[in-house]
Write an enzyme that holds these catalytic residues in place. Sequence first.
Site, PDB file in Angstrom:
ATOM      1  N   SER A  67       0.764  -1.416  -0.150  1.00 40.34           N
ATOM      2  CA  SER A  67      -0.108  -0.111   0.100  1.00 40.34           C
ATOM      3  C   SER A  67       0.860   1.236   0.090  1.00 40.34           C
ATOM      4  CB  SER A  67      -0.930  -0.111   1.265  1.00 40.34           C
ATOM      5  OG  SER A  67      -1.844  -1.031   1.170  1.00 40.34           O
ATOM      6  N   GLN A  68       0.358   2.392  -0.563  1.00 42.94           N
ATOM      7  CA  GLN A  68       0.782   3.600  -0.340  1.00 42.94           C
ATOM      8  C   GLN A  68       0.995   4.022   1.139  1.00 42.94           C
ATOM      9  OE1 GLN A  68      -1.567   6.510  -2.167  1.00 42.94           O
ATOM     10  NE2 GLN A  68      -0.331   8.440  -1.710  1.00 42.94           N
TER      11      GLN A  68
END
Length: 216
Positions: free
Chosen positions: A64-65
């Site tokens: 994930s970011q």
Amino acid sequence: MVDSYRHKGMRRQLVKVVREKGIEDERVLAAIGKIPRHFFFENAFLEHAYEDKAFPIGAGQTISQPYTVAFQSELLQVQPGDKVFEIGTGSGYQAIVLLELGADVYTIEYQKELYERTRRFLPSMGYKPNFFFGDGSKGLPRYAPYDKIIVTAGAPTVPDALIDQLRVGGVLVIPVGDAKTQRMLRITKTAENKVRTESFDNFKFVPLLGADGWRK
């Protein structure tokens, strides 16, 4: 696995970016600043490790970011000793952030390939959450109730099982929407049959797979 002065400098810059985007919880920012995210990347993609973006990790999933991880972690309001159930182990990066916040982490992964890889990899970094393989959309009733539940994949609806497995006063953070975009929700269980729902920003997650997610 080497964590050099250069890597640490890149992390400091990443923390600055995440802070500028609105993350205020210093404990969350400290966790982002401590975890060597480049360990999750092959050397050829090292320059991507400390950019604020998601990156493919195989099996149709992503790491994930960092801003997204920080946003969910901040909403969850983890306190040391909280029993936290994470749905969607993925790379294990979010689980490590939760561990750094002092949580007792139970994490479940639907994809066998990712489960096996992450179950081996995280202990090599010194992190040992409780790993499970299975359908997280149904929760993990054996170890319920949980103080906090975090879902790291986009759900079509809020699974009833997750509300049931929260303790009263507990918090569920989950992105809910369609396949293109989801709204981040924070659901607080205020009584045995009562919840309070808060709605935040829009995000784009990989789909939550399973019986109460997007069936595969």
